[in-house]
Motif scaffolding. Structure first.
Motif, PDB file in Angstrom:
ATOM      1  N   SER A 129      43.027  -0.881  28.570  1.00 54.63           N
ATOM      2  CA  SER A 129      43.143  -1.752  27.407  1.00 54.63           C
ATOM      3  C   SER A 129      44.486  -1.477  26.730  1.00 54.63           C
ATOM      4  O   SER A 129      44.722  -0.355  26.273  1.00 54.63           O
ATOM      5  CB  SER A 129      42.010  -1.482  26.412  1.00 54.63           C
ATOM      6  N   GLU A 143      41.295  -7.906  37.012  1.00 52.04           N
ATOM      7  CA  GLU A 143      40.419  -6.782  36.693  1.00 52.04           C
ATOM      8  C   GLU A 143      41.150  -5.870  35.725  1.00 52.04           C
ATOM      9  O   GLU A 143      42.279  -5.468  35.988  1.00 52.04           O
ATOM     10  CB  GLU A 143      40.069  -6.001  37.964  1.00 52.04           C
ATOM     11  N   LEU A 144      40.490  -5.543  34.624  1.00 53.06           N
ATOM     12  CA  LEU A 144      41.115  -4.714  33.612  1.00 53.06           C
ATOM     13  C   LEU A 144      41.205  -3.263  34.097  1.00 53.06           C
ATOM     14  O   LEU A 144      40.206  -2.671  34.498  1.00 53.06           O
ATOM     15  CB  LEU A 144      40.342  -4.789  32.297  1.00 53.06           C
ATOM     16  N   ASN A 147      49.774  -5.839  28.895  1.00 59.50           N
ATOM     17  CA  ASN A 147      49.000  -6.322  30.040  1.00 59.50           C
ATOM     18  C   ASN A 147      48.401  -5.131  30.787  1.00 59.50           C
ATOM     19  O   ASN A 147      49.136  -4.343  31.377  1.00 59.50           O
ATOM     20  CB  ASN A 147      49.892  -7.108  31.002  1.00 59.50           C
ATOM     21  N   GLU A 150      45.737  -5.526  33.118  1.00 64.17           N
ATOM     22  CA  GLU A 150      44.960  -5.873  34.311  1.00 64.17           C
ATOM     23  C   GLU A 150      45.723  -5.455  35.573  1.00 64.17           C
ATOM     24  O   GLU A 150      46.933  -5.274  35.551  1.00 64.17           O
ATOM     25  CB  GLU A 150      44.585  -7.360  34.331  1.00 64.17           C
TER      26      GLU A 150
END
Length: 187
Positions: free
Chosen positions: A66, A62-63, A118, A120
């Motif tokens: 960004s 799940e992000l 990264n 997430e």
């Protein structure tokens, strides 16, 4: 995500025993002996890594944020420096004269670098957990050990060899990253 958090917690607690659990460590060594204690420590440490890997694989992606576009370019640089410092911690180098805790500093830089690319949830948990662990261990080690006495200088050739080994390890990890993490870094 629970398995990943459990693995990180076990890793963190286990590796803080030399700082926060001296009585536990001393008592266990007295009962088991130094060799069996070291073996048990290594076995539990391996178990924490297994939990981290299994937790990573089982976590839903799940992000959370960004990452910046430049993050994917910064990550390899941070990882390279982190790997060189990690290697330097176990070698007679001048790097150990400049940094009191090259291994922990290397882990922190490696983890910070990965947070640049990264966003997430599982990555944020893993890499921020490693940053927190590294900083906590540096502080705890400094409190336990007192004033830092710098090492004597060594020939610069040892630094060159350490950096060359670090570059080799980094290159291998970079190339095979997808095979052991499932995440490609090469286009």
């Amino acid at each position: 995500m629970t398995l990943l958090a459990a693995g990180l917690a076990l890793f963190f607690l286990l590796h803080m025993i030399p700082f926060w659990g001296q009585k536990l460590r001393t008592g266990t060594i007295a009962k088991l002996g130094k060799g069996p204690y070291s073996g048990l420590f290594a076995l539990i440490s391996l178990g924490s890594f297994v939990l981290i890997v299994l937790g990573w694989q089982a976590s839903e992606v799940e992000l959370l944020y960004s990452p910046p576009e430049w993050g994917r370019h910064a990550t390899p640089l941070f990882a390279l420096i982190g790997i060189v410092l990690f290697i330097a911690s176990n070698a007679p180098t001048n790097i150990r004269r400049l940094l009191r805790h090259p291994q922990l500093t290397g882990v922190a830089l490696w983890a910070i670098g990965h947070l640049f690319s990264n966003g997430e949830t599982r990555s944020v948990l893993l890499f921020s957990g490693m940053v927190i662990f590294s900083i906590t261990a540096i502080i705890a080690s400094n409190n336990r050990d007192g004033e830092w006495i710098k090492r004597d200088p060594v020939p610069k050739s040892r630094d060159v060899v350490t950096v060359a080994i670090g570059l080799s390890v980094f290159s291998a990890l970079y190339y095979f990253h997808e095979y052991f993490t499932g995440i490609p870094v090469l286009p």
